[in-house]
Design a protein around this motif. Structure first.
Motif, PDB file in Angstrom:
ATOM      1  N   VAL A  79       8.084   4.103  30.250  1.00  0.00           N
ATOM      2  CA  VAL A  79       7.130   5.106  29.770  1.00  0.00           C
ATOM      3  C   VAL A  79       6.997   6.207  30.819  1.00  0.00           C
ATOM      4  CG1 VAL A  79       4.690   5.546  29.262  1.00  0.00           C
ATOM      5  CG2 VAL A  79       5.825   3.573  28.246  1.00  0.00           C
ATOM      6  N   GLY A  80       6.839   5.818  32.085  1.00  0.00           N
ATOM      7  CA  GLY A  80       6.730   6.800  33.160  1.00  0.00           C
ATOM      8  C   GLY A  80       7.968   7.672  33.277  1.00  0.00           C
ATOM      9  N   LYS A  81       9.157   7.062  33.183  1.00  0.00           N
ATOM     10  CA  LYS A  81      10.392   7.853  33.280  1.00  0.00           C
ATOM     11  C   LYS A  81      10.539   8.796  32.097  1.00  0.00           C
ATOM     12  CE  LYS A  81      13.701   4.980  33.776  1.00  0.00           C
ATOM     13  NZ  LYS A  81      14.901   4.200  34.072  1.00  0.00           N
ATOM     14  N   ASN A  82      10.200   8.344  30.905  1.00  0.00           N
ATOM     15  CA  ASN A  82      10.294   9.217  29.735  1.00  0.00           C
ATOM     16  C   ASN A  82       9.317  10.379  29.834  1.00  0.00           C
ATOM     17  OD1 ASN A  82      12.136   8.437  27.307  1.00  0.00           O
ATOM     18  ND2 ASN A  82      11.528   6.521  28.274  1.00  0.00           N
ATOM     19  N   ILE A  83       8.115  10.110  30.306  1.00  0.00           N
ATOM     20  CA  ILE A  83       7.137  11.185  30.512  1.00  0.00           C
ATOM     21  C   ILE A  83       7.675  12.177  31.547  1.00  0.00           C
ATOM     22  CG2 ILE A  83       4.882  11.679  31.547  1.00  0.00           C
ATOM     23  CD1 ILE A  83       3.860   9.127  30.124  1.00  0.00           C
ATOM     24  N   ALA A  84       8.229  11.652  32.628  1.00  0.00           N
ATOM     25  CA  ALA A  84       8.741  12.517  33.688  1.00  0.00           C
ATOM     26  C   ALA A  84       9.876  13.405  33.192  1.00  0.00           C
ATOM     27  CB  ALA A  84       9.223  11.665  34.871  1.00  0.00           C
ATOM     28  N   TRP A  85      10.860  12.816  32.532  1.00  0.00           N
ATOM     29  CA  TRP A  85      12.005  13.606  32.059  1.00  0.00           C
ATOM     30  C   TRP A  85      11.589  14.600  30.985  1.00  0.00           C
ATOM     31  CZ3 TRP A  85      15.680  14.075  35.223  1.00  0.00           C
ATOM     32  CH2 TRP A  85      16.075  13.029  36.035  1.00  0.00           C
ATOM     33  N   LEU A  86      10.650  14.201  30.144  1.00  0.00           N
ATOM     34  CA  LEU A  86      10.173  15.110  29.111  1.00  0.00           C
ATOM     35  C   LEU A  86       9.470  16.303  29.745  1.00  0.00           C
ATOM     36  CD1 LEU A  86       9.509  14.978  25.796  1.00  0.00           C
ATOM     37  CD2 LEU A  86       7.242  14.929  26.805  1.00  0.00           C
ATOM     38  N   ALA A  87       8.593  16.046  30.709  1.00  0.00           N
ATOM     39  CA  ALA A  87       7.860  17.129  31.364  1.00  0.00           C
ATOM     40  C   ALA A  87       8.798  18.021  32.173  1.00  0.00           C
ATOM     41  CB  ALA A  87       6.762  16.556  32.256  1.00  0.00           C
ATOM     42  N   MET A  88       9.780  17.411  32.829  1.00  0.00           N
ATOM     43  CA  MET A  88      10.737  18.212  33.597  1.00  0.00           C
ATOM     44  C   MET A  88      11.526  19.143  32.685  1.00  0.00           C
ATOM     45  SD  MET A  88      12.339  15.644  36.381  1.00  0.00           S
ATOM     46  CE  MET A  88      11.320  14.806  37.571  1.00  0.00           C
ATOM     47  N   SER A  89      12.004  18.610  31.590  1.00  0.00           N
ATOM     48  CA  SER A  89      12.816  19.442  30.693  1.00  0.00           C
ATOM     49  C   SER A  89      11.959  20.474  29.955  1.00  0.00           C
ATOM     50  CB  SER A  89      13.593  18.577  29.709  1.00  0.00           C
ATOM     51  OG  SER A  89      12.731  17.837  28.888  1.00  0.00           O
ATOM     52  N   ALA A  90      10.720  20.117  29.620  1.00  0.00           N
ATOM     53  CA  ALA A  90       9.850  21.041  28.897  1.00  0.00           C
ATOM     54  C   ALA A  90       9.395  22.211  29.774  1.00  0.00           C
ATOM     55  CB  ALA A  90       8.634  20.305  28.347  1.00  0.00           C
ATOM     56  N   THR A  91       9.278  21.994  31.059  1.00  0.00           N
ATOM     57  CA  THR A  91       8.824  23.061  31.959  1.00  0.00           C
ATOM     58  C   THR A  91       9.980  23.860  32.547  1.00  0.00           C
ATOM     59  OG1 THR A  91       8.768  21.520  33.824  1.00  0.00           O
ATOM     60  CG2 THR A  91       6.713  21.846  32.603  1.00  0.00           C
ATOM     61  N   ARG A  92      11.193  23.364  32.405  1.00  0.00           N
ATOM     62  CA  ARG A  92      12.351  24.019  33.025  1.00  0.00           C
ATOM     63  C   ARG A  92      12.505  25.476  32.603  1.00  0.00           C
ATOM     64  NH1 ARG A  92      16.190  20.401  31.910  1.00  0.00           N
ATOM     65  NH2 ARG A  92      15.681  19.327  33.823  1.00  0.00           N
ATOM     66  N   ALA A  93      12.398  25.755  31.318  1.00  0.00           N
ATOM     67  CA  ALA A  93      12.593  27.133  30.845  1.00  0.00           C
ATOM     68  C   ALA A  93      11.533  28.077  31.422  1.00  0.00           C
ATOM     69  CB  ALA A  93      12.575  27.183  29.320  1.00  0.00           C
ATOM     70  N   SER A  94      10.280  27.643  31.418  1.00  0.00           N
ATOM     71  CA  SER A  94       9.212  28.500  31.957  1.00  0.00           C
ATOM     72  C   SER A  94       9.417  28.785  33.435  1.00  0.00           C
ATOM     73  CB  SER A  94       7.851  27.837  31.756  1.00  0.00           C
ATOM     74  OG  SER A  94       7.546  27.735  30.402  1.00  0.00           O
ATOM     75  N   ILE A  95       9.816  27.782  34.179  1.00  0.00           N
ATOM     76  CA  ILE A  95      10.026  27.964  35.616  1.00  0.00           C
ATOM     77  C   ILE A  95      11.268  28.818  35.860  1.00  0.00           C
ATOM     78  CG2 ILE A  95      10.593  26.763  37.759  1.00  0.00           C
ATOM     79  CD1 ILE A  95       8.699  24.511  36.767  1.00  0.00           C
ATOM     80  N   ASN A  96      12.344  28.531  35.135  1.00  0.00           N
ATOM     81  CA  ASN A  96      13.559  29.332  35.304  1.00  0.00           C
ATOM     82  C   ASN A  96      13.331  30.790  34.934  1.00  0.00           C
ATOM     83  OD1 ASN A  96      14.983  27.151  36.228  1.00  0.00           O
ATOM     84  ND2 ASN A  96      16.067  26.780  34.324  1.00  0.00           N
ATOM     85  N   LYS A  97      12.472  31.030  33.975  1.00  0.00           N
ATOM     86  CA  LYS A  97      12.183  32.403  33.541  1.00  0.00           C
ATOM     87  C   LYS A  97      11.596  33.229  34.683  1.00  0.00           C
ATOM     88  CE  LYS A  97      10.011  34.759  29.664  1.00  0.00           C
ATOM     89  NZ  LYS A  97       9.144  34.587  28.505  1.00  0.00           N
ATOM     90  N   THR A  98      10.853  32.590  35.573  1.00  0.00           N
ATOM     91  CA  THR A  98      10.263  33.326  36.701  1.00  0.00           C
ATOM     92  C   THR A  98      11.321  33.785  37.694  1.00  0.00           C
ATOM     93  OG1 THR A  98       9.846  31.341  38.038  1.00  0.00           O
ATOM     94  CG2 THR A  98       8.102  32.017  36.504  1.00  0.00           C
ATOM     95  N   PHE A  99      12.512  33.182  37.663  1.00  0.00           N
ATOM     96  CA  PHE A  99      13.588  33.579  38.577  1.00  0.00           C
ATOM     97  C   PHE A  99      14.478  34.681  37.996  1.00  0.00           C
ATOM     98  CE2 PHE A  99      12.837  29.103  39.922  1.00  0.00           C
ATOM     99  CZ  PHE A  99      12.406  29.383  41.209  1.00  0.00           C
ATOM    100  N   CYS A 100      14.247  35.046  36.762  1.00  0.00           N
ATOM    101  CA  CYS A 100      15.082  36.060  36.109  1.00  0.00           C
ATOM    102  C   CYS A 100      14.713  37.456  36.597  1.00  0.00           C
ATOM    103  CB  CYS A 100      14.903  36.001  34.592  1.00  0.00           C
ATOM    104  SG  CYS A 100      15.523  34.500  33.859  1.00  0.00           S
ATOM    105  N   ARG A 101      15.738  38.252  36.894  1.00  0.00           N
ATOM    106  CA  ARG A 101      15.519  39.654  37.259  1.00  0.00           C
ATOM    107  C   ARG A 101      15.708  40.543  36.048  1.00  0.00           C
ATOM    108  NH1 ARG A 101      17.580  40.799  43.303  1.00  0.00           N
ATOM    109  NH2 ARG A 101      16.540  39.030  44.232  1.00  0.00           N
ATOM    110  N   LYS A 102      16.481  40.069  35.120  1.00  0.00           N
ATOM    111  CA  LYS A 102      16.690  40.762  33.856  1.00  0.00           C
ATOM    112  C   LYS A 102      16.817  39.682  32.791  1.00  0.00           C
ATOM    113  CE  LYS A 102      21.437  41.107  35.272  1.00  0.00           C
ATOM    114  NZ  LYS A 102      22.340  41.802  36.052  1.00  0.00           N
ATOM    115  N   GLU A 103      17.329  39.996  31.665  1.00  0.00           N
ATOM    116  CA  GLU A 103      17.449  39.011  30.586  1.00  0.00           C
ATOM    117  C   GLU A 103      18.628  38.070  30.847  1.00  0.00           C
ATOM    118  OE1 GLU A 103      15.309  38.637  28.017  1.00  0.00           O
ATOM    119  OE2 GLU A 103      14.104  40.152  29.016  1.00  0.00           O
ATOM    120  N   ASN A 104      18.526  37.248  31.891  1.00  0.00           N
ATOM    121  CA  ASN A 104      19.616  36.344  32.250  1.00  0.00           C
ATOM    122  C   ASN A 104      19.150  34.894  32.381  1.00  0.00           C
ATOM    123  OD1 ASN A 104      18.156  36.813  34.616  1.00  0.00           O
ATOM    124  ND2 ASN A 104      19.965  36.723  35.923  1.00  0.00           N
TER     125      ASN A 104
END
Length: 151
Positions: A79-104
């Motif tokens: 349960v803990g691992k599934n929660i962790a992987w789900l949260a990691m993957s769900a937040t990845r796009a939002s966090i990666n978006k902060t590193f974008c300088r343009k639409e990349n």
């Protein structure tokens, strides 16, 4: 009345299905309850996903010490691992978006994934080297895991 030759493998398979099923079900419940927070507070969710993953891994390492509780401990860990992987993957796009300088976003996500894969390969190689020099016992693994997971 004895056990037939298929009873033990069937029992082991059922234990694994139960353990994995509870883990996946726990991830679904977590996503249902916390789903809105993945976009509003991704850094906080990402931090706690790391805590969940470390705790779940630690619990998994305890299963050999309590074989009679394998399904219970393994299920909670999953349960803990599934929660962790789900949260990691769900937040990845939002966090990666902060590193974008343009639409990349795709480029940033690909590079992030490559870095994660490289780090995983290096960690696996180091684990093999360190594991080959250590005594093979649960206690040694736990003593090695704690400082490495805090790094």
């Amino acid at each position: 009345m004895g056990l037939n030759s298929g009873a033990l493998p069937l029992s082991a398979a059922i234990n694994w299905v139960i353990k994995d099923g509870f883990g996946q079900f726990g991830g679904v419940i977590y996503a249902t309850m916390v789903g809105q927070k993945f976009d509003s507070d991704p850094k906080h969710q990402r931090f706690w996903s790391s805590v969940w993953l470390q705790t779940a891994t630690w619990l998994e390492m305890l299963t050999p010490l309590f074989p009679h509780l394998f399904v219970v401990i393994g299920s909670v860990a999953n349960v803990g691992k599934n929660i962790a992987w789900l949260a990691m993957s769900a937040t990845r796009a939002s966090i990666n978006k902060t590193f974008c300088r343009k639409e990349n976003l795709g480029d940033v996500t690909a590079k992030s994934g490559s870095q994660s894969t490289a780090a995983g390969l290096i960690g696996t190689a180091l684990g093999i080297v360190v594991g080959g020099t250590m005594d093979v016992s649960v206690y040694t693994l736990i003593l090695g895991f704690v400082p490495i997971s805090l790094a």
